[in-house]
Write an enzyme that holds these catalytic residues in place. Structure first.
Site, PDB file in Angstrom:
ATOM      1  N   GLY A 269      33.922  35.253  46.983  1.00  0.00           N
ATOM      2  CA  GLY A 269      35.043  35.037  46.067  1.00  0.00           C
ATOM      3  C   GLY A 269      36.133  36.028  46.444  1.00  0.00           C
ATOM      4  O   GLY A 269      35.911  37.242  46.397  1.00  0.00           O
TER       5      GLY A 269
ATOM      6  N   GLY B  86      37.782  39.757  43.619  1.00  0.00           N
ATOM      7  CA  GLY B  86      37.346  39.886  45.015  1.00  0.00           C
ATOM      8  C   GLY B  86      38.301  40.753  45.835  1.00  0.00           C
ATOM      9  O   GLY B  86      37.868  41.635  46.589  1.00  0.00           O
TER      10      GLY B  86
ATOM     11  N   ASN C 148      30.715  26.996  36.660  1.00  0.00           N
ATOM     12  CA  ASN C 148      30.271  28.147  37.452  1.00  0.00           C
ATOM     13  C   ASN C 148      28.815  28.052  37.899  1.00  0.00           C
ATOM     14  O   ASN C 148      28.441  28.622  38.918  1.00  0.00           O
ATOM     15  CB  ASN C 148      30.540  29.446  36.682  1.00  0.00           C
ATOM     16  CG  ASN C 148      32.026  29.796  36.706  1.00  0.00           C
ATOM     17  OD1 ASN C 148      32.811  29.114  37.370  1.00  0.00           O
ATOM     18  ND2 ASN C 148      32.413  30.833  35.992  1.00  0.00           N
TER      19      ASN C 148
ATOM     20  N   ALA D  46      30.313  36.876  38.151  1.00  0.00           N
ATOM     21  CA  ALA D  46      30.785  35.595  37.590  1.00  0.00           C
ATOM     22  C   ALA D  46      30.203  35.370  36.190  1.00  0.00           C
ATOM     23  O   ALA D  46      29.063  35.734  35.897  1.00  0.00           O
ATOM     24  CB  ALA D  46      30.394  34.447  38.521  1.00  0.00           C
TER      25      ALA D  46
ATOM     26  N   ARG E 162      35.519  50.073  28.503  1.00  0.00           N
ATOM     27  CA  ARG E 162      36.470  49.644  27.467  1.00  0.00           C
ATOM     28  C   ARG E 162      36.285  50.483  26.204  1.00  0.00           C
ATOM     29  O   ARG E 162      37.264  50.941  25.599  1.00  0.00           O
ATOM     30  CB  ARG E 162      36.255  48.148  27.170  1.00  0.00           C
ATOM     31  CG  ARG E 162      36.757  47.291  28.318  1.00  0.00           C
ATOM     32  CD  ARG E 162      36.516  45.810  28.121  1.00  0.00           C
ATOM     33  NE  ARG E 162      37.209  45.081  29.200  1.00  0.00           N
ATOM     34  CZ  ARG E 162      36.857  43.898  29.680  1.00  0.00           C
ATOM     35  NH1 ARG E 162      35.807  43.281  29.185  1.00  0.00           N
ATOM     36  NH2 ARG E 162      37.557  43.336  30.637  1.00  0.00           N
TER      37      ARG E 162
ATOM     38  N   HIS F 223      26.548  40.328  27.945  1.00  0.00           N
ATOM     39  CA  HIS F 223      27.995  40.451  28.136  1.00  0.00           C
ATOM     40  C   HIS F 223      28.685  39.341  27.350  1.00  0.00           C
ATOM     41  O   HIS F 223      29.149  38.364  27.901  1.00  0.00           O
ATOM     42  CB  HIS F 223      28.322  40.357  29.624  1.00  0.00           C
ATOM     43  CG  HIS F 223      29.767  40.588  29.916  1.00  0.00           C
ATOM     44  ND1 HIS F 223      30.420  41.753  29.567  1.00  0.00           N
ATOM     45  CD2 HIS F 223      30.690  39.808  30.526  1.00  0.00           C
ATOM     46  CE1 HIS F 223      31.675  41.668  29.960  1.00  0.00           C
ATOM     47  NE2 HIS F 223      31.862  40.494  30.536  1.00  0.00           N
TER      48      HIS F 223
HETATM   49  P1  A3D Z   1      39.660  34.034  40.584  1.00  0.00           P
HETATM   50  O1  A3D Z   1      40.834  34.903  40.856  1.00  0.00           O
HETATM   51  O2  A3D Z   1      39.901  32.624  40.174  1.00  0.00           O
HETATM   52  O3  A3D Z   1      38.724  34.071  41.889  1.00  0.00           O
HETATM   53  C1  A3D Z   1      37.577  33.295  42.000  1.00  0.00           C
HETATM   54  C2  A3D Z   1      37.448  32.875  43.449  1.00  0.00           C
HETATM   55  O4  A3D Z   1      36.197  32.199  43.609  1.00  0.00           O
HETATM   56  C3  A3D Z   1      38.556  31.922  43.920  1.00  0.00           C
HETATM   57  O5  A3D Z   1      39.255  32.486  45.019  1.00  0.00           O
HETATM   58  C4  A3D Z   1      37.775  30.669  44.324  1.00  0.00           C
HETATM   59  O6  A3D Z   1      38.329  29.987  45.445  1.00  0.00           O
HETATM   60  C5  A3D Z   1      36.412  31.274  44.634  1.00  0.00           C
HETATM   61  N1  A3D Z   1      35.336  30.266  44.686  1.00  0.00           N
HETATM   62  C6  A3D Z   1      35.211  29.126  43.980  1.00  0.00           C
HETATM   63  N2  A3D Z   1      34.106  28.473  44.374  1.00  0.00           N
HETATM   64  C7  A3D Z   1      33.521  29.215  45.341  1.00  0.00           C
HETATM   65  C8  A3D Z   1      32.374  29.057  46.146  1.00  0.00           C
HETATM   66  N3  A3D Z   1      31.566  28.000  46.018  1.00  0.00           N
HETATM   67  N4  A3D Z   1      32.104  30.002  47.054  1.00  0.00           N
HETATM   68  C9  A3D Z   1      32.892  31.097  47.188  1.00  0.00           C
HETATM   69  N5  A3D Z   1      34.000  31.285  46.465  1.00  0.00           N
HETATM   70  C10 A3D Z   1      34.311  30.359  45.547  1.00  0.00           C
HETATM   71  O7  A3D Z   1      38.739  34.688  39.446  1.00  0.00           O
HETATM   72  P2  A3D Z   1      38.477  36.245  39.145  1.00  0.00           P
HETATM   73  O8  A3D Z   1      38.258  36.974  40.423  1.00  0.00           O
HETATM   74  O9  A3D Z   1      39.506  36.749  38.195  1.00  0.00           O
HETATM   75  O10 A3D Z   1      37.100  36.130  38.316  1.00  0.00           O
HETATM   76  C11 A3D Z   1      35.921  35.704  38.949  1.00  0.00           C
HETATM   77  C12 A3D Z   1      34.780  35.549  37.948  1.00  0.00           C
HETATM   78  O11 A3D Z   1      34.480  36.825  37.357  1.00  0.00           O
HETATM   79  C13 A3D Z   1      35.050  34.591  36.768  1.00  0.00           C
HETATM   80  O12 A3D Z   1      33.899  33.810  36.518  1.00  0.00           O
HETATM   81  C14 A3D Z   1      35.305  35.546  35.598  1.00  0.00           C
HETATM   82  O13 A3D Z   1      34.993  34.962  34.345  1.00  0.00           O
HETATM   83  C15 A3D Z   1      34.355  36.663  35.937  1.00  0.00           C
HETATM   84  N6  A3D Z   1      34.636  37.938  35.275  1.00  0.00           N
HETATM   85  C16 A3D Z   1      33.561  38.661  34.838  1.00  0.00           C
HETATM   86  C17 A3D Z   1      33.740  39.864  34.220  1.00  0.00           C
HETATM   87  C18 A3D Z   1      32.567  40.652  33.752  1.00  0.00           C
HETATM   88  O14 A3D Z   1      32.719  41.679  33.151  1.00  0.00           O
HETATM   89  C19 A3D Z   1      31.224  40.180  34.013  1.00  0.00           C
HETATM   90  C20 A3D Z   1      35.038  40.374  34.015  1.00  0.00           C
HETATM   91  C21 A3D Z   1      36.116  39.617  34.454  1.00  0.00           C
HETATM   92  C22 A3D Z   1      35.902  38.402  35.104  1.00  0.00           C
END
Ligand code: A3D
Length: 311
Positions: A10, A15, A98, A122, A154, A178
């Site tokens: 990701g 990422g 997801n 995720a 936080r 979480h």
């Molecule tokens: P975002 O910026 O949308 O990045 C997600 C990336 O995943 C995108 O670049 C997609 O292209 C990529 N992706 C989609 N499908 C695939 C795949 N099959 N293989 C590899 N990559 C893929 O999202 P983000 O970086 O802001 O957040 C990512 C995740 O983290 C989300 O599910 C959020 O809900 C989660 N998150 C969790 C927390 C915790 O505290 C646990 C906090 C904030 C966000």
């Protein structure tokens, strides 16, 4: 000795920041991976950071890729593949989309680097790390979720703002799933060793705990198009660093429980030691009646979401 290799699945908001923090700390070389449709994003961010490294002076090779074979030999994998929340959504609303993404990610990771220390970010966090463990067949030592460090961060931030003191002196832990039922342990929270329960009135502590529980949603509402990314990335890097450098930090992480805190067969946020073998030990302690009730409620919520994965 070869440099460590860190794979980031990701290349989105979290990422990109994971890559930056890992490279800046020179934890190892970094592979920023995304799907073929987002290969340019992964390669573009990697190249930008590689160029930045000559200004900032950090020695890490950062590459972008959409080929799973490039993750072979990774010591650590951090997964952020998946969609984030939009305002008004719960983390559970992300499950269907997801889970499909996690299934494909986990199957590929099982093939290319089954022995890596895998940290999932995720959402919905606990159910996604459960899916990761089920599909890869990895051990509880090596398959963990990042949530407690962020939730504790936080809580710490709000307490340091409330008390107008350095965040460095606040020690706390937020346990459980979480989600909205997470369990901040104010009884063991101190400011330089002084219990915060003797510095802040109980009603106000309750308000700060509620803000902590809604800490992710508050940011989702402000950003409109995504969720938090700086603090989540920093939190996962803290876990990766403790593993790679065998620091044996005590960090709250989502771990597969086998009876600790009276809970089993659930991924749940608990304090644990992270060292060269991954989760070296869960640190158990006596909870009071309120905390036990909070943990039981949170575990029920997590188990419900885990069951919805049908794994
Ligand atoms: P975002 O910026 O949308 O990045 C997600 C990336 O995943 C995108 O670049 C997609 O292209 C990529 N992706 C989609 N499908 C695939 C795949 N099959 N293989 C590899 N990559 C893929 O999202 P983000 O970086 O802001 O957040 C990512 C995740 O983290 C989300 O599910 C959020 O809900 C989660 N998150 C969790 C927390 C915790 O505290 C646990 C906090 C904030 C966000």
């Amino acid at each position: 000795m070869a440099r460590h290799k860190i794979g980031l699945v990701g290349a989105g908001q979290i990422g990109g920041n994971l890559a930056l923090f890992a490279a800046q700390k020179e934890l190892g070389d970094v592979v920023l991976f995304d799907i073929p449709a987002a290969e340019g994003l992964a390669k573009g961010k990697a190249l930008d950071m590689q160029q930045m490294s000559t200004i900032e002076g950090f020695d890490s090779r950062i590459v972008g890729s959409s080929n799973y074979d490039d993750l072979k030999g990774c010591d650590v994998i951090i997964i952020t593949a998946g969609i984030p929340r939009k305002p008004g959504m719960s983390r559970e609303d992300l499950l269907e989309t997801n889970l499909k993404i996690m299934t494909s990610v986990a199957e590929n990771l099982k093939r290319v680097c089954p022995n890596a220390f895998m940290i999932n970010i995720a959402n919905p966090l606990d159910a996604m790390v459960y899916a990761l463990k089920k599909i890869t067949g990895g051990s509880r030592q090596k398959i963990v979720g990042m949530s407690g460090i962020l939730d504790s961060a936080r809580y710490k931030a709000f307490l340091s703002m409330e008390l107008d003191i350095s965040m460095k002196d606040i020690t706390t832990l937020v346990l459980g799933g979480h989600g909205d039922d997470m369990v901040p342990i104010s009884r063991l929270t101190t400011a330089g060793g002084v219990p915060v329960t003797s510095l802040i009135k109980p009603e106000r502590i309750k308000e700060i705990e509620d803000r902590t529980r809604q800490g992710g949603a508050e940011i989702v509402k402000l950003l409109v198009n995504g969720s938090a990314y700086f603090a989540p990335a920093a939190a996962a890097i803290e876990m990766a660093e403790s593993y790679l450098l065998d620091q044996r930090r005590v960090l709250p992480c989502a771990v597969w429980l086998e009876g600790e805190f009276g809970l089993k067969e659930v991924y749940f946020g608990v304090p644990c030691i992270i060292g060269k073998n991954g989760v070296e030990k869960v640190l158990e302690f006596e909870l009071n009646a309120d905390e036990k009730a909070g943990m039981a409620k949170s575990a029920d919520s997590v188990k419900k979401t885990m069951a919805a994965t049908r794994l």
